[in-house]
Motif scaffolding. Sequence first.
Motif, short mmCIF file in Angstrom:
data_model
loop_
_atom_site.label_atom_id
_atom_site.label_comp_id
_atom_site.label_asym_id
_atom_site.label_seq_id
_atom_site.Cartn_x
_atom_site.Cartn_y
_atom_site.Cartn_z
N LEU A 61 36.99 61.36 48.62
CA LEU A 61 36.10 61.47 49.78
C LEU A 61 36.02 60.15 50.54
O LEU A 61 36.11 60.12 51.77
CB LEU A 61 34.70 61.91 49.34
N LEU A 62 35.89 59.05 49.82
CA LEU A 62 35.81 57.74 50.47
C LEU A 62 37.11 57.43 51.22
O LEU A 62 37.08 56.99 52.37
CB LEU A 62 35.49 56.64 49.47
N LEU A 63 38.24 57.64 50.58
CA LEU A 63 39.52 57.38 51.23
C LEU A 63 39.70 58.26 52.47
O LEU A 63 40.21 57.79 53.50
CB LEU A 63 40.68 57.60 50.25
N HIS A 67 39.81 56.78 56.30
CA HIS A 67 41.13 56.95 56.89
C HIS A 67 42.13 56.00 56.24
O HIS A 67 42.92 55.34 56.92
CB HIS A 67 41.11 56.75 58.41
N GLN A 68 42.08 55.94 54.92
CA GLN A 68 42.98 55.07 54.16
C GLN A 68 43.88 55.93 53.28
O GLN A 68 43.49 57.01 52.84
CB GLN A 68 42.17 54.12 53.25
N ASN A 74 44.68 50.89 46.81
CA ASN A 74 43.44 51.34 47.44
C ASN A 74 42.51 52.02 46.43
O ASN A 74 41.29 51.83 46.46
CB ASN A 74 43.72 52.28 48.61
N ARG A 75 43.08 52.83 45.57
CA ARG A 75 42.25 53.55 44.56
C ARG A 75 41.55 52.55 43.64
O ARG A 75 40.41 52.76 43.25
CB ARG A 75 43.11 54.54 43.78
N ASN A 76 42.23 51.45 43.27
CA ASN A 76 41.60 50.44 42.42
C ASN A 76 40.42 49.77 43.12
O ASN A 76 39.38 49.53 42.50
CB ASN A 76 42.62 49.39 41.99
N ILE A 77 40.56 49.49 44.40
CA ILE A 77 39.47 48.87 45.16
C ILE A 77 38.31 49.86 45.30
O ILE A 77 37.14 49.51 45.14
CB ILE A 77 39.97 48.43 46.56
N VAL A 78 38.64 51.11 45.58
CA VAL A 78 37.62 52.14 45.83
C VAL A 78 36.81 52.46 44.56
O VAL A 78 35.64 52.83 44.66
CB VAL A 78 38.29 53.40 46.43
N ALA A 97 32.94 56.07 56.36
CA ALA A 97 32.79 56.05 57.81
C ALA A 97 32.53 54.63 58.31
O ALA A 97 33.05 54.22 59.36
CB ALA A 97 31.66 56.98 58.24
N TYR A 98 31.73 53.87 57.57
CA TYR A 98 31.44 52.48 57.94
C TYR A 98 32.71 51.64 57.91
O TYR A 98 32.99 50.86 58.83
CB TYR A 98 30.40 51.91 56.98
N ILE A 99 33.52 51.81 56.87
CA ILE A 99 34.79 51.07 56.75
C ILE A 99 35.72 51.44 57.90
O ILE A 99 36.32 50.57 58.53
CB ILE A 99 35.46 51.35 55.38
N GLN A 100 35.81 52.72 58.20
CA GLN A 100 36.70 53.18 59.27
C GLN A 100 36.26 52.68 60.64
O GLN A 100 37.07 52.30 61.47
CB GLN A 100 36.76 54.71 59.25
#
Length: 170
Positions: A61-63, A67-68, A74-78, A97-100
């Motif tokens: 959901l976060l990715l 929009h990553q 990326n999965r390790n950071i998330v 949404a904030y990151i995007q």
Amino acid sequence: QDWLCIFDNADDREVILKNYIPICNHGNIIITSRLTESMQLASPPCYIDFGDLGRNSAIELLLKHAHQESSEKNRNIVHAIVDAVSCQALAVSTAGAYIQATPTCGLGDYLINFEKQKTKVLSYKKRSRDNYDWTVLNAFMLSFERLSQSTKLLLQICSFLHPATIPLDI
């Protein structure tokens, strides 16, 4: 014959929903509520009790909202981000949404921004095509304001403890 009635955010204990539900054997009703007693209105097993997202679902959901790509890096950071927001769906989608929407905040920078500016980040309003404009802070405050003073005090005391060391019995 067929109809649909939706009671969204039916969280007011003063409103007796049963008084608004037609007595018939056709039609459908959807109720969303934070009140567990609203489950009594459902025919078993016609209710869904939503809890936190699973870790993998939260990561996806976060990715998606950020929009990553779903790369290993990326999965390790998330992982750290979804842990920081306890896999709460609204908090995870808001973080994405904030990151995007924030060019200076990538996946790696989010936790730093989150720690420095929690209130600002949790109050971020997602720009979406629907009318849902609740923030994570709004959703929390809606529930928090309904608590008794002694319960609020207990939560404030517990906020100084590590979540893993608070017994569930409390």
